[in-house]
Design a protein around this motif. Structure first.
Motif, PDB file in Angstrom:
ATOM      1  N   PRO A 153       1.075 -36.169  -0.317  1.00 22.05           N
ATOM      2  CA  PRO A 153       1.281 -34.880   0.355  1.00 22.05           C
ATOM      3  C   PRO A 153       0.199 -33.869  -0.002  1.00 22.05           C
ATOM      4  O   PRO A 153      -0.217 -33.758  -1.151  1.00 22.05           O
ATOM      5  N   TYR A 154      -0.242 -33.154   1.023  1.00 22.50           N
ATOM      6  CA  TYR A 154      -1.301 -32.153   0.857  1.00 22.50           C
ATOM      7  C   TYR A 154      -1.091 -31.150   1.981  1.00 22.50           C
ATOM      8  O   TYR A 154      -1.289 -31.474   3.149  1.00 22.50           O
ATOM      9  N   TYR A 155      -0.666 -29.933   1.647  1.00 27.58           N
ATOM     10  CA  TYR A 155      -0.307 -28.987   2.693  1.00 27.58           C
ATOM     11  C   TYR A 155      -0.509 -27.552   2.235  1.00 27.58           C
ATOM     12  O   TYR A 155      -0.723 -27.270   1.051  1.00 27.58           O
ATOM     13  N   ALA A 156      -0.446 -26.634   3.196  1.00 28.43           N
ATOM     14  CA  ALA A 156      -0.544 -25.197   2.931  1.00 28.43           C
ATOM     15  C   ALA A 156       0.718 -24.517   3.431  1.00 28.43           C
ATOM     16  O   ALA A 156       1.338 -24.950   4.409  1.00 28.43           O
ATOM     17  N   GLU A 157       1.082 -23.449   2.749  1.00 29.37           N
ATOM     18  CA  GLU A 157       2.304 -22.723   3.116  1.00 29.37           C
ATOM     19  C   GLU A 157       2.106 -21.236   2.835  1.00 29.37           C
ATOM     20  O   GLU A 157       1.445 -20.852   1.860  1.00 29.37           O
ATOM     21  N   PHE A 158       2.671 -20.402   3.691  1.00 25.20           N
ATOM     22  CA  PHE A 158       2.615 -18.957   3.521  1.00 25.20           C
ATOM     23  C   PHE A 158       4.033 -18.408   3.518  1.00 25.20           C
ATOM     24  O   PHE A 158       4.957 -19.041   4.034  1.00 25.20           O
ATOM     25  N   GLY A 159       4.191 -17.232   2.936  1.00 28.64           N
ATOM     26  CA  GLY A 159       5.533 -16.658   2.921  1.00 28.64           C
ATOM     27  C   GLY A 159       5.592 -15.329   2.198  1.00 28.64           C
ATOM     28  O   GLY A 159       4.577 -14.665   1.962  1.00 28.64           O
ATOM     29  N   TRP A 160       6.834 -14.976   1.849  1.00 35.38           N
ATOM     30  CA  TRP A 160       7.106 -13.711   1.178  1.00 35.38           C
ATOM     31  C   TRP A 160       7.906 -13.968  -0.087  1.00 35.38           C
ATOM     32  O   TRP A 160       8.704 -14.895  -0.147  1.00 35.38           O
ATOM     33  N   SER A 208      -0.649 -31.003  13.444  1.00 37.61           N
ATOM     34  CA  SER A 208       0.595 -30.348  13.855  1.00 37.61           C
ATOM     35  C   SER A 208       1.090 -29.442  12.748  1.00 37.61           C
ATOM     36  O   SER A 208       0.694 -29.560  11.587  1.00 37.61           O
ATOM     37  N   ILE A 209       1.965 -28.526  13.123  1.00 37.26           N
ATOM     38  CA  ILE A 209       2.627 -27.618  12.181  1.00 37.26           C
ATOM     39  C   ILE A 209       4.114 -27.904  12.244  1.00 37.26           C
ATOM     40  O   ILE A 209       4.712 -27.953  13.325  1.00 37.26           O
ATOM     41  N   SER A 210       4.717 -28.096  11.085  1.00 37.01           N
ATOM     42  CA  SER A 210       6.151 -28.381  11.032  1.00 37.01           C
ATOM     43  C   SER A 210       6.946 -27.101  11.235  1.00 37.01           C
ATOM     44  O   SER A 210       6.644 -26.063  10.630  1.00 37.01           O
ATOM     45  N   THR A 211       7.965 -27.154  12.093  1.00 34.71           N
ATOM     46  CA  THR A 211       8.834 -25.986  12.259  1.00 34.71           C
ATOM     47  C   THR A 211       9.763 -25.833  11.059  1.00 34.71           C
ATOM     48  O   THR A 211      10.381 -24.781  10.894  1.00 34.71           O
ATOM     49  N   LYS A 212       9.854 -26.867  10.221  1.00 32.44           N
ATOM     50  CA  LYS A 212      10.618 -26.760   8.979  1.00 32.44           C
ATOM     51  C   LYS A 212       9.682 -26.236   7.892  1.00 32.44           C
ATOM     52  O   LYS A 212       8.757 -26.915   7.457  1.00 32.44           O
ATOM     53  N   GLY A 213       9.901 -25.016   7.496  1.00 34.62           N
ATOM     54  CA  GLY A 213       9.050 -24.395   6.492  1.00 34.62           C
ATOM     55  C   GLY A 213       7.790 -23.784   7.064  1.00 34.62           C
ATOM     56  O   GLY A 213       7.053 -23.131   6.332  1.00 34.62           O
ATOM     57  N   ALA A 214       7.544 -23.992   8.362  1.00 33.57           N
ATOM     58  CA  ALA A 214       6.326 -23.492   9.016  1.00 33.57           C
ATOM     59  C   ALA A 214       5.076 -23.907   8.251  1.00 33.57           C
ATOM     60  O   ALA A 214       4.110 -23.158   8.142  1.00 33.57           O
ATOM     61  N   ARG A 215       5.125 -25.122   7.718  1.00 33.29           N
ATOM     62  CA  ARG A 215       4.019 -25.624   6.908  1.00 33.29           C
ATOM     63  C   ARG A 215       2.891 -26.172   7.766  1.00 33.29           C
ATOM     64  O   ARG A 215       3.109 -26.822   8.774  1.00 33.29           O
ATOM     65  N   LEU A 216       1.672 -25.915   7.301  1.00 31.41           N
ATOM     66  CA  LEU A 216       0.485 -26.540   7.883  1.00 31.41           C
ATOM     67  C   LEU A 216       0.229 -27.804   7.053  1.00 31.41           C
ATOM     68  O   LEU A 216      -0.346 -27.748   5.970  1.00 31.41           O
ATOM     69  N   ASP A 217       0.702 -28.944   7.542  1.00 33.43           N
ATOM     70  CA  ASP A 217       0.721 -30.158   6.721  1.00 33.43           C
ATOM     71  C   ASP A 217       0.250 -31.415   7.459  1.00 33.43           C
ATOM     72  O   ASP A 217       0.540 -32.538   7.018  1.00 33.43           O
ATOM     73  N   ASP A 218      -0.470 -31.230   8.549  1.00 28.58           N
ATOM     74  CA  ASP A 218      -0.956 -32.382   9.295  1.00 28.58           C
ATOM     75  C   ASP A 218      -2.260 -31.997   9.980  1.00 28.58           C
ATOM     76  O   ASP A 218      -2.248 -31.280  10.976  1.00 28.58           O
ATOM     77  N   LEU A 219      -3.372 -32.460   9.404  1.00 25.57           N
ATOM     78  CA  LEU A 219      -4.681 -32.158   9.984  1.00 25.57           C
ATOM     79  C   LEU A 219      -5.602 -33.365   9.858  1.00 25.57           C
ATOM     80  O   LEU A 219      -5.688 -33.991   8.797  1.00 25.57           O
ATOM     81  N   GLU A 276     -10.007 -40.907  12.274  1.00 23.33           N
ATOM     82  CA  GLU A 276     -10.492 -39.584  11.879  1.00 23.33           C
ATOM     83  C   GLU A 276     -10.148 -39.324  10.409  1.00 23.33           C
ATOM     84  O   GLU A 276      -9.161 -39.848   9.888  1.00 23.33           O
ATOM     85  N   ILE A 277     -10.972 -38.504   9.756  1.00 26.15           N
ATOM     86  CA  ILE A 277     -10.697 -38.118   8.376  1.00 26.15           C
ATOM     87  C   ILE A 277      -9.370 -37.367   8.325  1.00 26.15           C
ATOM     88  O   ILE A 277      -9.149 -36.396   9.052  1.00 26.15           O
ATOM     89  N   LYS A 278      -8.478 -37.827   7.454  1.00 26.96           N
ATOM     90  CA  LYS A 278      -7.182 -37.165   7.268  1.00 26.96           C
ATOM     91  C   LYS A 278      -7.318 -36.148   6.150  1.00 26.96           C
ATOM     92  O   LYS A 278      -7.595 -36.499   5.004  1.00 26.96           O
ATOM     93  N   LEU A 279      -7.102 -34.876   6.466  1.00 24.67           N
ATOM     94  CA  LEU A 279      -7.238 -33.828   5.461  1.00 24.67           C
ATOM     95  C   LEU A 279      -5.884 -33.453   4.858  1.00 24.67           C
ATOM     96  O   LEU A 279      -5.718 -33.487   3.637  1.00 24.67           O
ATOM     97  N   LEU A 280      -4.907 -33.099   5.692  1.00 24.72           N
ATOM     98  CA  LEU A 280      -3.592 -32.664   5.213  1.00 24.72           C
ATOM     99  C   LEU A 280      -2.522 -33.667   5.631  1.00 24.72           C
ATOM    100  O   LEU A 280      -2.611 -34.272   6.698  1.00 24.72           O
ATOM    101  N   SER A 281      -1.507 -33.811   4.759  1.00 22.39           N
ATOM    102  CA  SER A 281      -0.402 -34.736   5.018  1.00 22.39           C
ATOM    103  C   SER A 281       0.904 -34.118   4.550  1.00 22.39           C
ATOM    104  O   SER A 281       0.936 -33.351   3.577  1.00 22.39           O
ATOM    105  N   PRO A 282       2.032 -34.468   5.208  1.00 26.11           N
ATOM    106  CA  PRO A 282       3.313 -33.811   4.912  1.00 26.11           C
ATOM    107  C   PRO A 282       3.977 -34.333   3.646  1.00 26.11           C
ATOM    108  O   PRO A 282       3.631 -35.408   3.133  1.00 26.11           O
TER     109      PRO A 282
END
Length: 571
Positions: free
Chosen positions: A126-133, A88-99, A114-120
């Motif tokens: 915690p292990y996540y990716a974030e994009f922004g300006w 899932s993708i969190s609408t808070k911060g638009a973080r990719l933090d659940d895979l 299943e293998i857990k790759l990303l966590s909030p």
């Protein structure tokens, strides 16, 4: 040099390489004092800065206070459902933090998680990716951050249905972020800004991957795990402990990629390959957090009343060889294949991988494919091996004569060597030729070891009988009679059936080789099969199968040559 010295030299060389690569190393230890000195000035922003000589350090993340499941409930989420990924993708911060990876399980049991790759954030690790300006220093612009609540009318991200997130800063700028996902592990991230103000605005796009906690690694010298990237066509591999000790590392580049790798899994950012960026690796000691990030060095100007968009990619998934090669080619990402640690013998390792993969597809069992590949390797090396075995047979045939010479000239080393050389020349025997099979096999052995160890090809693949996972050591032990005694021996006594067969094959192979006349050398040779039995007991079962089968084929070849030359095995 005598034939015994040559043979011992070859075996010592083999031992040095094997032991040096095989021994475990201690997992990295966090030097909290040094880490805090390097990162004490960290601020509270996750954004890299476009203007500073070094991007500002990310903010700390609070310690875990809840389970992963509880952390996922702290914000609204858009579900991810593809043939390869759940999350899932969190609408808070638009973080990719659940895979989680659908096709890979934590255990051999197909019903295991299943293998857990990303966590909030807030979860144990915690292990996540974030994009922004980011904005230039001194520029006041209200930008989205990790606490921004984005709006969306979608409830799911699928292969056919991208996710569009929108946020209005209330000051004339509307930010939109679109996530697209293929059927495997590639995210396409498009960031656009609509400028409804009366002035031009210049912003700098960035991407980051954050990982809290130093993960447990395999502890092998032969495999890199941790921050990784390719900058200016050069691979950069940074160990976790080195980043702790040395502080942030900033590398300007055009294109390339960067991320964090585990043995089998990878999370990597792939910016526009034509963009000039600043890549950075950072460790924040206060929160024991690692971050890889990049920021465009050239800003994106959004003219008043217009819209501008940047597109980047992110890989988050299993390091499947063919898939990485495909992404490298299709996206033009420089040397993405090096996310897999092919090692020094790259020119051997990758062809061996494709050969083993092809045989596995044809045969349907990876263990049998390893046996078949060993036969192919033996056939390729047959001319040289045949010549070497012929020479070894000659040496074995000459052994009685050499014993007589030692008895006659035992106290005169110079005369003994002269007579030995004359004997070799007269019988056209080369005492060094017998070492060639061992020396040639070493790089092939380690190339195949790399293939079986660092790629996913062997993970959780069964053979026959008790071998349910070729990537794991033989689970049996002679010290509990292979499970008949209800006792689990300590790890160093886990000597299974496969290592024992390997030791036996090595012992039999020695019987075909010229035996040392010196009693001490003979005792050392007798101990070699025992030493290798204990050493290879901790190796993956697939590699032990290869070594044992290779010994058996060598024995058969030597027996045939010796029989044809009229040499007795016990001569």
């Amino acid at each position: 040099m005598s034939e015994q010295k040559n043979m011992i030299l070859a075996i010592v060389l083999c031992l040095l390489i094997i032991v040096g690569f095989q021994y475990f190393v201690e997992p990295p230890v966090v030097d909290e004092q040094a880490s805090q000195q390097n990162t004490a000035e960290s601020d509270q922003s996750n954004k890299p800065s476009p203007d500073a000589n070094a991007p500002s350090a990310p903010g700390t993340v609070s310690a875990a206070k809840m389970s992963r499941e509880e952390a996922l409930k702290q914000a609204n989420r858009v579900q991810i459902n593809t043939p390869s990924l759940h999350g899932s993708i969190s609408t808070k911060g638009a973080r990719l933090d659940d895979l989680t990876l659908i096709n890979y399980r934590e255990e051999v049991d197909p019903t295991s998680p299943e293998i857990k790759l990303l966590s909030p954030a807030g979860s144990p690790n915690p292990y996540y990716a974030e994009f922004g300006w980011s904005a230039a220093a001194g520029t006041v612009v209200k930008l989205p951050d990790s606490n921004t609540i984005w709006s969306t009318n979608a409830s799911e991200l699928t292969v056919d249905k991208p996710l569009v997130l929108t946020w209005d800063n209330g000051e004339g700028l509307i930010f939109q972020r679109t996530y697209s996902l293929d059927k495997d592990y590639l995210f396409t991230v498009e960031q656009s800004v609509q400028n409804n103000t009366g002035n031009d605005v210049t912003l700098y796009p960035y991407g980051l991957i954050s990982r809290t906690g130093t993960p447990e690694t395999t502890g092998f010298y032969i495999l890199h795990e941790g921050p990784i990237g390719v900058f200016n066509e050069t691979l950069e591999e940074i160990d976790y402990d080195d980043l702790q000790e040395e502080g942030s590392r900033i590398i300007p580049t055009t294109g390339g990629w960067l991320g964090i790798t585990d043995k089998f899994w990878l999370t990597a950012l792939m910016p526009d390959q034509n963009a000039r960026i600043k890549g950075r690796f950072t460790y924040i000691g206060k929160s024991d957090r690692y971050q890889t990030d990049y920021i465009n060095q050239e800003g994106v100007t959004i003219a008043a009343g217009s819209n501008n968009t940047v597109k980047n990619h992110m890989f988050a998934g299993a390091k499947e060889v063919n898939l990485l090669d495909e992404y490298e080619k299709d996206l033009g990402v420089d040397r993405l294949e090096l996310a897999i640690d092919w090692g020094w013998f790259y020119f051997l390792t990758k062809p061996l991988y494709f050969g083993l993969e092809m045989l596995n597809t044809l045969i349907g069992n990876l263990g049998l494919a390893i046996l078949a590949l060993t036969v192919v390797i033996k056939i390729i090396l047959l001319p040289l091996a045949h010549k070497s075995y012929v020479s070894m047979s000659k040496m074995k045939k000459l052994q009685p004569e050499m014993v007589k010479l030692r008895e006659r000239y035992g106290d005169d080393r110079q005369k003994l060597n002269e007579e030995m050389m004359a004997l070799y020349k007269r019988e056209k025997a080369n005492p060094a030729a017998g070492c060639l099979p061992i020396l040639i096999q070493i790089p092939i052995f380690f190339a195949l070891y790399k293939v079986l160890f660092v790629t996913l090809l062997m993970r959780h693949q069964p053979f026959f009988g008790w071998i349910e996972d070729l990537s794991a050591p033989d689970p049996t032990s002679i010290f509990n009679l292979f499970g008949l005694i209800p006792w689990t021996p300590p790890e160093f006594l886990m000597i299974g059936a496969l290592p024992l067969l390997m030791g036996l094959s090595m012992y039999l192979q020695q019987k075909f080789n010229p035996q040392p006349a010196d009693p001490m050398q003979a005792k050392i040779f007798m101990l070699m099969p025992i030493f290798f039995t204990f050493l290879l007991a901790s190796f993956p079962a697939g590699l032990v199968i290869y070594w044992t089968w290779n010994n058996i084929l060598s024995i058969a070849q030597q027996w045939y040559i010796m029989r044809r030359m009229g040499v007795s095995v016990n001569a």
